[in-house]
Design a protein around this motif. Structure first.
Motif, PDB file in Angstrom:
ATOM      1  N   MET A   1       0.870  -1.175   0.000  1.00 59.29           N
ATOM      2  CA  MET A   1       0.000   0.000   0.000  1.00 59.29           C
ATOM      3  C   MET A   1       0.905   1.223   0.000  1.00 59.29           C
ATOM      4  O   MET A   1       1.608   1.495   0.982  1.00 59.29           O
ATOM      5  N   LEU A   2       0.937   1.927  -1.100  1.00 57.09           N
ATOM      6  CA  LEU A   2       1.928   2.980  -1.260  1.00 57.09           C
ATOM      7  C   LEU A   2       1.295   4.260  -1.785  1.00 57.09           C
ATOM      8  O   LEU A   2       0.643   4.260  -2.824  1.00 57.09           O
ATOM      9  N   ALA A   3       1.487   5.346  -1.054  1.00 53.06           N
ATOM     10  CA  ALA A   3       1.090   6.665  -1.525  1.00 53.06           C
ATOM     11  C   ALA A   3       2.364   7.392  -1.945  1.00 53.06           C
ATOM     12  O   ALA A   3       3.169   7.794  -1.106  1.00 53.06           O
ATOM     13  N   ARG A   4       2.583   7.525  -3.228  1.00 48.94           N
ATOM     14  CA  ARG A   4       3.813   8.135  -3.720  1.00 48.94           C
ATOM     15  C   ARG A   4       3.711   9.655  -3.667  1.00 48.94           C
ATOM     16  O   ARG A   4       2.633  10.225  -3.813  1.00 48.94           O
ATOM     17  N   PRO A   5       4.850  10.325  -3.460  1.00 40.68           N
ATOM     18  CA  PRO A   5       4.833  11.795  -3.474  1.00 40.68           C
ATOM     19  C   PRO A   5       4.375  12.328  -4.817  1.00 40.68           C
ATOM     20  O   PRO A   5       4.542  11.679  -5.862  1.00 40.68           O
ATOM     21  N   ALA A   6       3.800  13.523  -4.785  1.00 43.89           N
ATOM     22  CA  ALA A   6       3.369  14.162  -6.034  1.00 43.89           C
ATOM     23  C   ALA A   6       4.572  14.440  -6.928  1.00 43.89           C
ATOM     24  O   ALA A   6       5.706  14.601  -6.456  1.00 43.89           O
ATOM     25  N   ARG A   7       4.341  14.485  -8.226  1.00 45.21           N
ATOM     26  CA  ARG A   7       5.420  14.717  -9.181  1.00 45.21           C
ATOM     27  C   ARG A   7       5.871  16.175  -9.160  1.00 45.21           C
ATOM     28  O   ARG A   7       5.109  17.077  -8.832  1.00 45.21           O
ATOM     29  N   TRP A   8       7.136  16.363  -9.509  1.00 46.65           N
ATOM     30  CA  TRP A   8       7.713  17.696  -9.640  1.00 46.65           C
ATOM     31  C   TRP A   8       8.002  17.967 -11.110  1.00 46.65           C
ATOM     32  O   TRP A   8       8.225  17.031 -11.888  1.00 46.65           O
ATOM     33  N   ARG A   9       8.018  19.243 -11.478  1.00 45.27           N
ATOM     34  CA  ARG A   9       8.285  19.636 -12.869  1.00 45.27           C
ATOM     35  C   ARG A   9       9.316  20.752 -12.900  1.00 45.27           C
ATOM     36  O   ARG A   9       9.363  21.597 -12.014  1.00 45.27           O
ATOM     37  N   GLN A  10      10.125  20.725 -13.947  1.00 40.63           N
ATOM     38  CA  GLN A  10      11.190  21.708 -14.113  1.00 40.63           C
ATOM     39  C   GLN A  10      11.223  22.131 -15.574  1.00 40.63           C
ATOM     40  O   GLN A  10      11.037  21.318 -16.472  1.00 40.63           O
ATOM     41  N   LEU A  11      11.462  23.419 -15.802  1.00 40.70           N
ATOM     42  CA  LEU A  11      11.526  23.941 -17.165  1.00 40.70           C
ATOM     43  C   LEU A  11      12.979  24.106 -17.586  1.00 40.70           C
ATOM     44  O   LEU A  11      13.794  24.668 -16.852  1.00 40.70           O
ATOM     45  N   ALA A  12      13.308  23.595 -18.779  1.00 37.09           N
ATOM     46  CA  ALA A  12      14.612  23.812 -19.391  1.00 37.09           C
ATOM     47  C   ALA A  12      14.425  24.714 -20.605  1.00 37.09           C
ATOM     48  O   ALA A  12      13.634  24.402 -21.503  1.00 37.09           O
ATOM     49  N   VAL A  13      15.136  25.849 -20.621  1.00 32.54           N
ATOM     50  CA  VAL A  13      15.033  26.818 -21.711  1.00 32.54           C
ATOM     51  C   VAL A  13      16.304  26.716 -22.548  1.00 32.54           C
ATOM     52  O   VAL A  13      17.391  27.053 -22.080  1.00 32.54           O
ATOM     53  N   HIS A  14      16.162  26.237 -23.787  1.00 35.43           N
ATOM     54  CA  HIS A  14      17.296  26.078 -24.702  1.00 35.43           C
ATOM     55  C   HIS A  14      17.355  27.286 -25.625  1.00 35.43           C
ATOM     56  O   HIS A  14      16.374  27.590 -26.316  1.00 35.43           O
ATOM     57  N   VAL A  15      18.508  27.966 -25.657  1.00 34.14           N
ATOM     58  CA  VAL A  15      18.685  29.099 -26.556  1.00 34.14           C
ATOM     59  C   VAL A  15      19.989  28.938 -27.319  1.00 34.14           C
ATOM     60  O   VAL A  15      20.965  28.390 -26.809  1.00 34.14           O
ATOM     61  N   SER A  16      19.994  29.415 -28.552  1.00 36.15           N
ATOM     62  CA  SER A  16      21.184  29.389 -29.385  1.00 36.15           C
ATOM     63  C   SER A  16      21.340  30.760 -30.031  1.00 36.15           C
ATOM     64  O   SER A  16      20.727  31.046 -31.061  1.00 36.15           O
ATOM     65  N   GLY A  17      22.126  31.621 -29.393  1.00 33.73           N
ATOM     66  CA  GLY A  17      22.298  32.981 -29.877  1.00 33.73           C
ATOM     67  C   GLY A  17      21.046  33.812 -29.744  1.00 33.73           C
ATOM     68  O   GLY A  17      20.838  34.765 -30.494  1.00 33.73           O
ATOM     69  N   ALA A  18      20.197  33.485 -28.784  1.00 37.22           N
ATOM     70  CA  ALA A  18      18.924  34.187 -28.601  1.00 37.22           C
ATOM     71  C   ALA A  18      18.812  34.692 -27.174  1.00 37.22           C
ATOM     72  O   ALA A  18      19.676  34.451 -26.329  1.00 37.22           O
TER      73      ALA A  18
END
Length: 260
Positions: free
Chosen positions: A40-57
């Motif tokens: 019987m397992l209550a798992r922690p809520a998920r986490w989210r992270q944003l990765a911003v990729h830029v190339s000369g911007a």
């Protein structure tokens, strides 16, 4: 019980030399289940992270959102005074002062690399601007990348309705590129409504963003006409004209159990 956090890419959105990537972290038990016993397992809520990729911007993050970055990226805090000399003014005038006279500070980046935000349990909503402006609800803005200027919009709708001279200050994104907003509501539950000379009336704070081709006002609802609109109830938000509205009908179902 101890858990290990496993990351995976939830979704991406690209435009030109920029890309937004949402990373989702889910918990996996470090110990396997005991044979012959139910787990019987209550798992922690998920986490989210944003990765911003830029190339000369260029990219802009909400103040305090940065966790770490990798690459040849210059960083600067920008405010009402303009972009400043450190980055050659590449975001000159991008963030203007709030109506109170205090600056709305953001963190600006330019160059090539990847910028990572602090993890959150809120959901991340990705979108694209194509030479237009977007007015964002307070606290929803996370980041944008590309040729997008971040300024402020003073919303006088409710203030005018109740006779106050002060308006509500909201972020305003203008230009072309990609953006990320945060909300307790998953992206799949949002409705992006296309209005064309139409009228939309919303009872409650369910709109996270709308394009500035729409005219916003606050009006009395049927409840207000019956005398129940003393503390904000009895009013509706009205949007008229042509543009898009990001609406979260299921927001009341998510309130109370989600924190950033």
């Amino acid at each position: 019980m101890e858990f290990t956090w496993t990351g995976s890419t939830e979704r991406t959105l690209s435009a030109g030399s920029t890309k937004l990537e949402v990373l989702e972290y889910s918990a996996t038990p470090m110990e396997g289940p005991l044979q012959g016993f139910p787990q019987m397992l209550a798992r922690p809520a998920r986490w989210r992270q944003l990765a911003v990729h830029v190339s000369g911007a260029a990219a802009t993050l909400e103040s305090g959102a940065l966790q770490y970055l990798r690459g040849d990226l210059e960083m600067q805090a920008v405010s009402a005074a303009g972009g400043g000399g450190g980055l050659g003014g590449f975001l000159r005038g991008a963030v203007t002062a709030a109506a109170t006279g205090e600056g709305m500070y953001k963190t600006a980046f330019k160059g090539s690399g990847v910028i990572y935000t602090e993890p959150t349990r809120l959901h991340l909503l990705l979108g694209e601007l194509r030479g237009e402006s977007l007015i964002v609800d307070d606290g929803a803005f996370v980041a944008c990348a590309g040729d997008i200027a971040v300024s402020r919009h003073v919303n006088h709708g409710f203030a005018q309705m109740v006779g106050s001279g002060e308006g509500r200050v909201q972020p305003k994104l203008t230009g072309s590129g990609v953006f990320a907003l945060q909300s307790p509501v998953p992206p799949e539950e949002f409705q992006i409504l296309e209005l064309s000379g139409d009228v939309l009336k919303v009872d409650g704070n369910l709109v996270v963003a709308y394009t500035d081709g729409l005219t916003f006002s606050v009006e009395r609802s049927a409840r207000g006409l019956l005398g129940s609109g003393k503390t904000g109830e009895g009013f509706v938000q009205a949007f008229r004209g042509t543009g898009r509205v990001w609406l979260a009908p299921t927001l009341p179902l998510h309130m109370g159990g989600v924190t950033a």
